[in-house]
Design an enzyme around this catalytic site. Structure first.
Site, mmCIF file in Angstrom:
data_model
loop_
_atom_site.group_PDB
_atom_site.id
_atom_site.type_symbol
_atom_site.label_atom_id
_atom_site.label_comp_id
_atom_site.label_asym_id
_atom_site.label_seq_id
_atom_site.Cartn_x
_atom_site.Cartn_y
_atom_site.Cartn_z
ATOM 1 N N ASP A 70 0.804 -1.218 0.000
ATOM 2 C CA ASP A 70 0.000 0.000 0.000
ATOM 3 C C ASP A 70 0.840 1.273 0.000
ATOM 4 O O ASP A 70 2.059 1.231 0.240
ATOM 5 C CB ASP A 70 -0.956 0.002 1.204
ATOM 6 C CG ASP A 70 -0.298 -0.488 2.494
ATOM 7 O OD1 ASP A 70 0.933 -0.484 2.580
ATOM 8 O OD2 ASP A 70 -1.032 -0.889 3.413
ATOM 9 N N ASN A 139 -7.131 -2.746 14.486
ATOM 10 C CA ASN A 139 -8.538 -3.012 14.160
ATOM 11 C C ASN A 139 -8.666 -4.234 13.235
ATOM 12 O O ASN A 139 -9.719 -4.489 12.693
ATOM 13 C CB ASN A 139 -9.172 -1.780 13.502
ATOM 14 C CG ASN A 139 -8.492 -1.390 12.197
ATOM 15 O OD1 ASN A 139 -7.536 -2.038 11.772
ATOM 16 N ND2 ASN A 139 -8.987 -0.347 11.566
ATOM 17 N N HIS A 141 -6.990 -4.683 10.369
ATOM 18 C CA HIS A 141 -6.780 -4.478 8.932
ATOM 19 C C HIS A 141 -5.532 -5.203 8.453
ATOM 20 O O HIS A 141 -4.592 -5.433 9.214
ATOM 21 C CB HIS A 141 -6.777 -2.987 8.550
ATOM 22 C CG HIS A 141 -5.585 -2.193 8.956
ATOM 23 N ND1 HIS A 141 -5.628 -0.837 9.199
ATOM 24 C CD2 HIS A 141 -4.283 -2.536 9.134
ATOM 25 C CE1 HIS A 141 -4.434 -0.399 9.509
ATOM 26 N NE2 HIS A 141 -3.586 -1.409 9.478
ATOM 27 N N GLU A 146 -9.643 -1.903 5.584
ATOM 28 C CA GLU A 146 -10.209 -1.608 6.889
ATOM 29 C C GLU A 146 -11.437 -2.483 7.139
ATOM 30 O O GLU A 146 -11.992 -3.066 6.195
ATOM 31 C CB GLU A 146 -10.596 -0.118 6.936
ATOM 32 C CG GLU A 146 -9.429 0.854 6.722
ATOM 33 C CD GLU A 146 -8.506 0.986 7.927
ATOM 34 O OE1 GLU A 146 -8.397 0.042 8.728
ATOM 35 O OE2 GLU A 146 -7.867 2.045 8.060
#
Ligand code: F6R
Length: 244
Positions: A70, A139, A141, A146
C-alpha cells in the site's frame, strides 16, 4: 481450510529473527521470487536482519522482485512519510535489489483508478506473489483493508479509518498531516499470494490476533480471512500471542 504454522518468539528481536529467516529461506529456495512487503513498525527489525545477512553474503537480492501492499494518496516518493521512502530507507537502498524490481503504488498519480488497475496487472505480470509479509492493524486491517472491506476486492482506493489515522499519527508532526486515503492491494490480491507470513509484536496486538485466527471469519475483521488461506505462517512475540 486453515492451515497455519505458529511460531512463538520471545520478544521483538526474536520475532524479527524468525520472520527474517523465513523470508531469507524463500529467497534462497527461489532466487527469483516475488516478495510482497509491508511497512509499519513491525517489519523494521526483519528488514534490519535481511540487510545484515545481505552484507555478510548470506542472501542475494539480485533476482528478487518486491511488491508492496500500500501507499498513502498525496505523498510524493520523497516525502519522509511515504511508504516508498520508508522502503528505500529500511531495505531497498541497503541491499542489491534492482530499483526496477521494487514496486509500490504511486500515491501521486492523477489517475488513481488507472493506478489500481495497472497494479493488479503488474502483480499478474511478475507471476504473482510467492510470499506476502503482513502486519496487523489494531482493528484487524491487512494492507489498508479496513473493517467492512469485501473479501473479493483487488487493488483499490480506500479511506483510512479513525483508528488507523490515530495509530499512524505517531509518524507525522500533526494529526491533520496524516493522509485520509490510500491505495491498497485488496484482500483478494493478498489471498492470491502463494504463502503468507504474518508478524505481530506487543500486547496491543494480542486481542486482535486471538480474534483474527480463532474467531469467526468476517469482513468486520479483515485479517480473519487468513483462516481461509492454505499456507499461513504467524510469527508473534510472547506479548502478541499472550491470549491464544
Ligand atoms: C503496512 C500495512 C499495515 C500495517 C499495520 C500494522 O504496509 O499495510 O497494514 O502492517 O497497520 O502496522 P504496525 O506494524 O506499525 O503495527
Amino acid at each position: 481450510m486453515m492451515s497455519m504454522r505458529l511460531y512463538q518468539a520471545k520478544d521483538y528481536d526474536d520475532m524479527s529473527l524468525k520472520a527474517a529467516n523465513i523470508l531469507s529461506a524463500q529467497v534462497i529456495l527461489k532466487p527469483d521470487c516475488v516478495l510482497g512487503l509491508a511497512t509499519g513498525s513491525t517489519p523494521v527489525g526483519i528488514y534490519k536482519k535481511l540487510i545484515e545477512w545481505y552484507k555478510n553474503g548470506a542472501i542475494d537480492f539480485s533476482g528478487v522482485t518486491t511488491i508492496n501492499l500500500d501507499e498513502y494518496i498525496g505523498l510524493s516518493r520523497d516525502n519522509i512519510n511515504s511508504y516508498q521512502y520508508f522502503m528505500r530507507q529500511n531495505l531497498w537502498d541497503h541491499v542489491n535489489i534492482s530499483p526496477e524490481n521494487t514496486h509500490i503504488p504511486d500515491g501521486t498519480t492523477g489517475d488513481v483508478k488507472g493506478e489500481c488497475l495497472s497494479y493488479e496487472r503488474l502483480i499478474a505480470r511478475i507471476g504473482g506473489i510467492d510470499m506476502q509479509l503482513l502486519g496487523l492493524g489494531q482493528n484487524g486491517h491487512i494492507g489498508f483493508n479496513e473493517p467492512g472491506t469485501a473479501f473479493d476486492k483487488d487493488t483499490h482506493v480506500t479511506k483510512l479509518s479513525d483508528v488507523t489515522i490515530e495509530a499512524n499519527k505517531r509518524f507525522f508532526e500533526r494529526e491533520e498531516d496524516v493522509p485520509r486515503s490510500a491505495i491498497t492491494m485488496g484482500i483478494k490480491s493478498i489471498m492470491q499470494s502463494r504463502r503468507i507470513l504474518v508478524v505481530a509484536s506487543g500486547v496491543q496486538k494480542s486481542e486482535i490476533i486471538n480474534k483474527a485466527f480463532f474467531g469467526p471469519v468476517t469482513p468486520s475483521l479483515p485479517a480473519s480471512v487468513l483462516q481461509l488461506h492454505n499456507d499461513v505462517t504467524l510469527v508473534g512475540d510472547a506479548e502478541a500471542l499472550s491470549l491464544i
